[in-house]
Design a protein around this motif. Structure first.
Motif, short mmCIF file in Angstrom:
data_model
loop_
_atom_site.label_atom_id
_atom_site.label_comp_id
_atom_site.label_asym_id
_atom_site.label_seq_id
_atom_site.Cartn_x
_atom_site.Cartn_y
_atom_site.Cartn_z
N ASP A 487 0.81 -1.21 0.00
CA ASP A 487 0.00 0.00 0.00
C ASP A 487 0.85 1.27 0.00
N HIS A 516 -6.27 -1.52 -2.06
CA HIS A 516 -6.55 -0.14 -2.47
C HIS A 516 -6.07 0.05 -3.90
N TYR A 652 -11.52 -4.17 5.68
CA TYR A 652 -10.28 -3.52 5.30
C TYR A 652 -9.43 -3.14 6.52
#
Length: 707
Positions: A487, A516, A652
């Protein structure tokens, strides 16, 4: 008496001897009065004694976890006992317990059978053979378990996974624990890698990559104790709750003072900003999707987070910093009073000559100080006291006015300048602005105009800060760990490389958990390319130690169907219940969750997670369960501590965590779109022992509803 009883009795006697020695040393140290005076030598001695007291007190509970009988070539066999901390005998001459980080202790992890083996020591390669490898469980000074994972005397001498499976079957509490007794050979290789190397670790869910990184920090402090300091090491974690979750691993390994924070919090502090937003939606601009479709584009939409995390944007800022340097000195001479002039050419000679190797903000500071000294020298030449007074007054006014003509080199102001229209800009940047995608430039300009700084802006702000300023040594690190690095952007890693010595990184993550799609990386090559070939090493951890075979195989199928990746986990041979697949309508969902909780709570499980698709869903479900009298914790992203027990949280936020049991709700096409397969994979792989999925009438194609 069989072999097991004989081994058990032998280890009981050895434990008694070890504890007696440790207790005697601890008692002797505690009998010495604690020094509280001001003498530096005595303070140093007292600090050393206190450190020994601490280590011995910790060792007195669980002195060691393993035994290795090693016979070096042409020398006698040595039974070595391996523990978290090294302990000497009472005489201080011979080791009672070998520290797990010592070179010879590496054999305990790397040995996988065979007639000969070796390890790398400071004096060179040491060769010999192992005749016994034994795992030992000691809790509260009591011997609980003895397992020989290799014995030369056995009929079929093979290395066994029995002890590993036993430890993996234990239930979880609310903290991540060390794995020092079960480190595997491929993990040990990473832990003991050279310091000045950017390690990039692709690790499947449950491969122990976070724990391996923490053990690596403990190893580096042991191996390079003269070169690095704990307080100059940092772990960048995804959120504060995750930091709390891993908080006990390093103390268990005898390590303290290592910084642990999020990248956003650290970056904001460095550049002098207040806190910036850090929720999971940062950088996501759905209207970019619409804009791309309306334009008839076949390419992937340009998200601000991905562009502003790219090396392309870094290169633009490199050109911008050159522009700042070239246009920094005002285009005029300096005249402190009428008739006296310091030419711009002379000022430029100072700026581009004597101070050339300073960062631009430091050069500005030095040049203005040099001008002030020049003024003071010229004032001494004044023909009279009255002239001196008049000139001094005029010079003070004109110095201030001249200094204001230099640009503001604050990183935020420089960044704003890049996204402003020309008439308000300190530097000519129209050509640079033309290189920024129009939608990204416009969105960022509007955001900055409102005083907002997004998380996606921080890498650029840090880069401008590092490029313009002299970095204080207090801001630099000896080693950086980046967790959930899939990420992170390449630009974030590139800017962090400005703040660390010798490219000393441990960068770990899992591309299959890159949930993401508007930020982060798609391939590890994006980060490998930041370093020279000799400066970086790539490791792949494919074995999953967390979940049962049934859970891993189910999660792998989600990836196969939904992503088509070959980054699949290989489970340890630990079998459990089949995955529970329950068809759930909106009307009976709550009843099925209660049913699942009732069954799970009947067992010995300590932690259960109920994973919803969104935070709003989690809040609604938490309220409903609490209304029925259940003790349930809501994890909403703002929490700084994980309490264990039953937790409700959006999927998440579960990344990096693990639970005995997991219930995933709302597994239908509305909640899990085609691009959300990785998100569901994350949810499935949080479970150690049992996984329950509640699926709807229209389950996504990548969801298996029968096993």
């Amino acid at each position: 008496m069989d072999d097991f009883q004989s081994a058990y009795q032998e280890e009981e006697q050895r434990l008694g001897h070890a504890l007696a020695s440790i207790d005697a040393q601890l008692q002797q140290l505690r009998s010495i009065p604690v020094y509280v005076g001001d003498d530096f030598t005595e303070q140093t001695l007292e600090a050393s004694r206190e450190e020994r007291r601490r280590k011995l007190a910790q060792s007195a509970q669980e002195p060691y976890f393993g035994r290795l009988d090693f016979e070096e070539t042409d020398k006698e066999l040595m039974p070595l006992y391996i523990g978290k901390l090294g302990v000497s005998n009472v005489d201080g001459q011979q080791p009672l317990v070998i520290d797990w980080r010592a070179p010879i202790a590496s054999l305990f992890y790397s040995f996988t059978g065979g007639n000969s083996t070796s390890y790398e020591a400071p004096e060179g390669l040491i060769e010999g053979k192992v005749s016994l490898k034994r795992n030992i469980v000691i809790r509260q000074r009591e011997l609980e378990r003895v397992v020989d994972t290799f014995s030369e005397q056995a009929d079929t001498p093979v290395v066994s996974d029995e002890f590993l499976v036993y430890r993996l079957g234990e239930n979880k509490d609310n903290r991540l624990r060390d794995i020092v007794s079960t480190i595997q050979a491929e993990q040990d290789q990473i832990i003991r890698a050279m310091k000045n190397t950017a390690l990039i670790i692709q690790g499947v869910a449950g491969s122990g990559k976070t724990t391996v990184a923490l053990h690596r920090l403990a190893y580096l402090l042991y191996q390079y104790k003269e070169q690095i300091r704990a307080e100059r090491m940092v772990i960048f974690a995804p959120n504060m709750m995750f930091i709390d979750y891993i908080s006990e691993v390093l103390p268990e390994l005898g390590v303290g003072d290592i910084q642990q924070c999020t990248f956003a919090d650290w970056a904001a502090k460095v550049i002098g900003l207040e806190t910036v937003p850090s929720d999971g939606s940062l950088g996501l601009r759905r209207w970019f999707d619409d804009e791309a479709r309306n334009a008839g584009s076949q390419a992937e939409p340009i998200y601000p987070g991905r562009y502003k995390g790219s090396i392309e944007f870094k290169e633009l800022l490199d050109d911008y910093l050159l522009r700042i340097e070239a246009e920094c000195v005002p285009q005029l001479d300096f005249e402190p009073w009428d008739g006296k002039r310091l030419s711009r050419n002379e000022i430029m000679e100072w700026f581009e000559g004597e101070y050339k190797y300073y960062p631009v903000a430091r050069r500005k500071e030095r040049v203005l100080a040099r001008i002030h000294r020049w003024v003071e020298m010229e004032l001494k030449k004044s023909p009279s006291a009255a002239a001196l007074k008049e000139r001094k007054k005029k010079a003070q006014q004109r110095e201030k006015a001249y200094a204001k003509k230099w640009p503001d080199l604050d990183s935020l102001q420089l960044y704003r300048n890049l996204f402003q229209v020309k008439k308000n800009a300190d530097f000519a940047v129209e050509d640079l602005q033309a290189r920024i995608p129009t939608a990204v430039w416009k969105e960022t300009k509007d955001s900055l105009k409102k005083g907002n700084v997004q998380e996606e802006d921080l890498a650029a702000l840090l880069y401008l800060y590092a490029g313009a300023n002299e970095l204080d040594s207090k801001l630099t690190f000896d080693h950086i760990v980046i967790d959930e690095a899939q990420d992170f952007s390449p630009f974030q890693v590139a800017v962090l490389d400005r703040f660390v010595r010798g490219h000393s990184f441990t960068i770990l993550g899992d591309l299959s958990q890159g949930i993401h799609y508007y930020k982060g990386i798609r391939e590890w090559q994006e980060m490998q390319s930041l370093f020279a070939e000799e400066e970086t090493v790539y490791y792949a951890l494919t074995r999953s130690y967390r979940s049962t075979m049934e859970i891993i195989e189910y999660a792998n199928e989600v990836l196969r169907r939904g992503v088509g990746t070959d980054l699949l986990a290989v489970p340890v041979f630990r079998s459990g219940d089949p995955v529970h697949l329950l068809h759930a309508s909106e009307e009976n969902k709550l009843a099925l969750i209660r049913q699942g909780l009732t069954k799970l709570l009947e067992g010995q499980y300590r932690t259960t997670a109920i994973l919803t698709r969104t935070l709003d869903d989690a809040k609604i479900l938490h309220e409903a369960l609490a209304a029925e009298g259940l003790s349930v914790n809501l994890i909403d992203g703002e929490m700084t501590q994980y309490a264990g027990g039953i937790s409700v949280l959006p999927v998440y936020l579960s990344k990096g965590l693990e639970f005995d049991t997991v219930i995933v709700t709302d597994v239908d096409a509305e909640h899990y779109r085609p691009q959300d397969a990785k998100l569901l994979y994350v949810g499935c792989t949080r479970a150690l022992h049992e996984l329950w999925l509640l699926y709807g009438d229209h389950a996504p194609d990548y969801v298996v509803t029968e096993v």
